[in-house]
Design an enzyme around this catalytic site. Structure first.
Site, mmCIF file in Angstrom:
data_model
loop_
_atom_site.group_PDB
_atom_site.id
_atom_site.type_symbol
_atom_site.label_atom_id
_atom_site.label_comp_id
_atom_site.label_asym_id
_atom_site.label_seq_id
_atom_site.Cartn_x
_atom_site.Cartn_y
_atom_site.Cartn_z
ATOM 1 C CG HIS A 106 4.965 6.970 9.656
ATOM 2 N ND1 HIS A 106 4.877 8.065 10.199
ATOM 3 C CD2 HIS A 106 3.489 7.385 9.442
ATOM 4 C CE1 HIS A 106 4.387 8.960 9.651
ATOM 5 N NE2 HIS A 106 4.075 8.311 9.789
ATOM 6 C CD GLU A 107 1.033 4.441 6.830
ATOM 7 O OE1 GLU A 107 0.267 5.808 6.879
ATOM 8 O OE2 GLU A 107 2.424 5.839 7.154
ATOM 9 C CG HIS B 173 -0.754 8.060 11.024
ATOM 10 N ND1 HIS B 173 -0.951 8.825 11.156
ATOM 11 C CD2 HIS B 173 -0.350 7.952 9.586
ATOM 12 C CE1 HIS B 173 -0.250 9.569 10.768
ATOM 13 N NE2 HIS B 173 0.497 9.013 9.561
ATOM 14 C CD GLU C 225 1.120 12.313 8.585
ATOM 15 O OE1 GLU C 225 1.323 11.551 8.922
ATOM 16 O OE2 GLU C 225 -0.079 12.632 7.504
#
Length: 723
Positions: free
Chosen positions: A489-490, A493, A512
């Protein structure tokens, strides 16, 4: 709740007048004092006036959180001769009383240490109520407005950049200070090292006149006598200031070993309580920072270089970081603590990228074309970067977590980075640090109580800024599934949220929603032993869990906070000065809401299914190459998507329909309701449901287990300690 905040007016003001003048580069020189829990020093701002700002007689109003005209009165400095501080040897021991001068006839708002604090008056926040003039009308001076909160501003002065030795080498006007700054900022990207060097030299130049300044609840306002336009205003200014122990951008706490640490990320007010800045996302800037702390501490920052400490006198060390890619000031991060770099005991095959040829569907991101962003040293322009699957990375944590990091986290980083590259192509950033933080980290509020649901809260077990990821210790517990998905997930980003940002922060789904959707894709590829049908079932299970979470969310949250594009046709609009507000930005409930994550995820999943995954991800790589280094709105993504797919693959799809069904309405989107009603649970989801039902029945049986036993198990799995 903060008594100064009115729950009925929970918008976060962005008051900086970015339409008139922009900060293009920051130079920070800071000392970290754990005894007083203060960060203090100087920040030098290099400014560029807007080409639309000219002398005019009409006034321009800007959102300003002060109701009375008293807030726009300024402290007038008396003539004085104060030696400039050498920023390389600046110490937190220096006294500031001599720097503070109050205008005659005005109330001295200094604290006991002689500094000017932010005004303490309570006020509600509104985009229309509190305003003051930041333009010029008649003979009044231009007003520079910076976002600022919970800071003690001590002195503001113009910097004499013309006094820098050697400055005449690259400027045609060595005596015109604003022209020098303009030509310094205009250096081409391939001269970035020289540019950073001259920024540093200019930041240490002597002052050439103090500036009038005042602070209120949300801003720092600066004038120069006689400067009536942004063009006339000094383009290099130095601000001496200190943070406050209770400042909302800075968290002073203890790590898992009980040693002091501090970090500055995850606050609803972003970085305005760390340094005066321009918060609106359009204020894209570069920066460099020198931070000093006791030699026993490690300083990590969101910089492009892997800094090493420089030993100073009296057991202090200095760390220097820089960034050459313009980004919003909210992405600046500092973390200081007694951390240890974690390294694998032995280098295994999992630590090395597996080389393989690209399939045709993956080859379309390997071209090097013209970028659409402002000029900077871009990795998308470097052939070597386009083929770099695994960027250099480091892991930091308290020494007591060495075993957990080596067993769980370190083996996952290479495959997750490689998987991300295989999906989206060039890594936007050249390196990555990962820091394991305690569960009291401000963006990890629910990590202890809800960690048993790995899908539970996409906001609370990790946090990413450029070049550094903050992971909760709780992600190291158990099997690799939780840690791997959070890491993916990170990593996502880096592309969505950082390299491509939202021009209007109310469109949080653009960051997000994409990261949530991509984490499943990355994680499926990172698990090399996973068969395709197993990966699909795993993703379907996670979709089922997110569906249930979204249902709970819409049933238990205000409808107005369930809308992904709340400003509708006014999305991206700002006042004439550039100020705006973030709707519900100060609402304490928003910290725990996941609607932008979940509805955004389901929208992208819906589009990928409708178009076919090959078509969708081929487009996504093209979109990344087109918009990296830029800010976007929802329509930028949707319009390009619909323009780049065959007409037969987009029946009933239009930007207007997607706005209506997904982005501008509360509750569950109708297309999603129809899809979930028609979809039977996959086999894996059915197995999980049966297992949950079994344990619900078991837990209903009478038990005599001691409460102390349960507490010991909980502390072992989710506690902050290292035992």
């Amino acid at each position: 709740m903060d008594k100064k905040l009115d729950p009925s007016r929970d918008d976060l003001p962005l008051v900086a007048n970015t339409s008139h003048i922009l900060v293009k580069h920051y130079v920070l020189d800071l000392d970290v004092d754990f005894e007083s829990q203060v960060i203090e020093g100087t920040i030098v701002l290099f400014l560029e006036s807007g080409n639309r700002f000219k002398k005019r007689s009409s006034s321009t109003e800007v959102a300003c959180p002060s109701e009375s005209n008293e807030a726009c009165k300024f402290r007038m400095p008396e003539p004085c001769q104060i030696p400039v501080t050498n920023t390389k040897t600046f110490s937190s021991k220096i006294g500031y009383n001599d720097f503070v001068i109050c205008g005659k006839g005005e109330k001295d708002t200094s604290g006991k240490d002689g500094n000017h604090d932010n005004q303490e008056q309570a006020s509600g926040i509104s985009s229309s109520k509190y305003c003051c003039d930041t333009g010029n009308h008649g003979s009044e001076e231009f007003l520079l407005v910076l976002d600022c909160c919970d800071l003690s501003v001590l002195k503001v002065e113009e910097v004499d950049v013309a006094a820098v030795p050697g400055i005449e080498k690259f400027t045609r006007s060595p005596k015109l200070r604003n022209q020098i700054v303009h030509e310094l900022m205009a250096l081409p990207a391939d001269r970035w090292r020289e540019q950073l060097d001259y920024y540093a030299r200019c930041s240490q130049a002597p002052g050439c006149g103090e500036l009038l300044f005042d602070t209120d609840t949300w801003s720092l306002q600066i004038r120069k006598t006689g400067a009536q336009t942004a063009t006339d205003f000094p383009h290099a200014i130095r601000i001496q200031y200190r943070t406050k122990p209770q400042g909302r951008s800075v968290t002073w706490t203890s790590d898992q070993s009980g040693r002091p640490c501090v970090y500055t990320v995850g606050s609803p007010i972003n970085n305005r309580a760390l340094f005066p800045c321009q918060e609106p996302p359009v204020a894209m800037s570069t920066w460099q920072a020198t931070v000093r702390a006791a030699a026993s501490f490690v300083v990590l920052m969101s910089g492009e270089n892997s800094a090493k400490p420089t030993q100073l006198q009296e057991d202090y060390s200095s760390w220097h970081y820089y960034v050459t890619m313009p980004m919003p000031a909210s992405t600046f991060t500092i973390a200081v603590g007694s951390w240890t770099e974690m390294k694998p005991e032995i280098c295994s095959s999992n630590d090395v990228a597996t080389e393989r040829s690209f399939s045709p569907s993956e080859a379309d991101f390997r071209y090097i074309g013209v970028c659409g962003h402002m000029e900077y040293p871009c990795r998308f322009q470097k052939a070597s970067a386009t083929t770099q699957k695994i960027i250099p990375h480091r892991v930091f944590a308290p020494a007591c977590l060495k075993g957990a990091c080596q067993e769980t986290l370190l083996p996952l980083i290479p495959p997750c980075l490689s998987a991300a590259h295989s999906v989206l192509g060039t890594h936007p950033f050249s390196r990555l640090d990962i820091l394991i933080v305690p569960a009291n980290f401000s963006s990890l509020g629910m990590a202890r109580s809800l960690i048993y649901l790995e899908w539970y809260d996409l906001k609370t077990s990790s946090f990413c800024i450029p070049h550094i990821v903050f992971l909760s210790q709780s992600t190291l517990t158990g099997m690799s599934q939780l840690c791997g998905t959070r890491l993916c997930h990170e990593i996502a980003h880096a592309w969505f949220g950082l390299a491509i940002g939202a021009r209007d922060w109310t469109e949080e789904w653009l960051s997000e929603g994409f990261a949530t959707h991509l984490e499943d894709v990355f994680w499926a590829k990172a698990q090399q032993q996973l068969a395709p049908h197993e990966a699909r079932e795993q993703q379907e299970l996670r979709a089922c869990l997110r569906w249930r979470r979204l249902q709970d969310e819409v049933q238990n949250s205000p409808e107005e906070m369930q809308v992904l594009r709340p400003n509708k046709e006014k999305t991206g609009h700002v006042s004439d000065s550039g100020s705006s507000v973030i709707r519900h930005g100060l609402n304490p409930e928003k910290v725990f809401m996941q609607v932008h994550y979940l509805k955004g995820y389901f929208l992208l999943r819906f589009l990928a299914k409708r178009l076919g995954e090959d078509t969708y991800f081929s487009f996504l790589r093209k979109f990344v190459h087109t918009f990296h280094g830029q800010l976007i709105l929802s329509q930028d993504f949707l319009q390009m998507l619909l323009e780049n797919i065959p007409e037969e693959k987009r029946p009933e799809l239009s930007v207007g329909n997607i706005f209506r069904d997904w982005l501008e309405s509360s509750g569950i989107p109708q297309p999603l309701q129809r899809e979930r009603q028609a979809l039977a649970e996959c086999g894996l989801a059915q197995q999980v449901s049966a297992e949950v039902a079994k344990w619900v029945r078991v837990n209903r049986r009478p038990r005599k287990r001691k409460r102390k036993d349960r507490e010991e198990v909980f502390e072992k799995n989710f506690g902050d300690g290292c035992s």
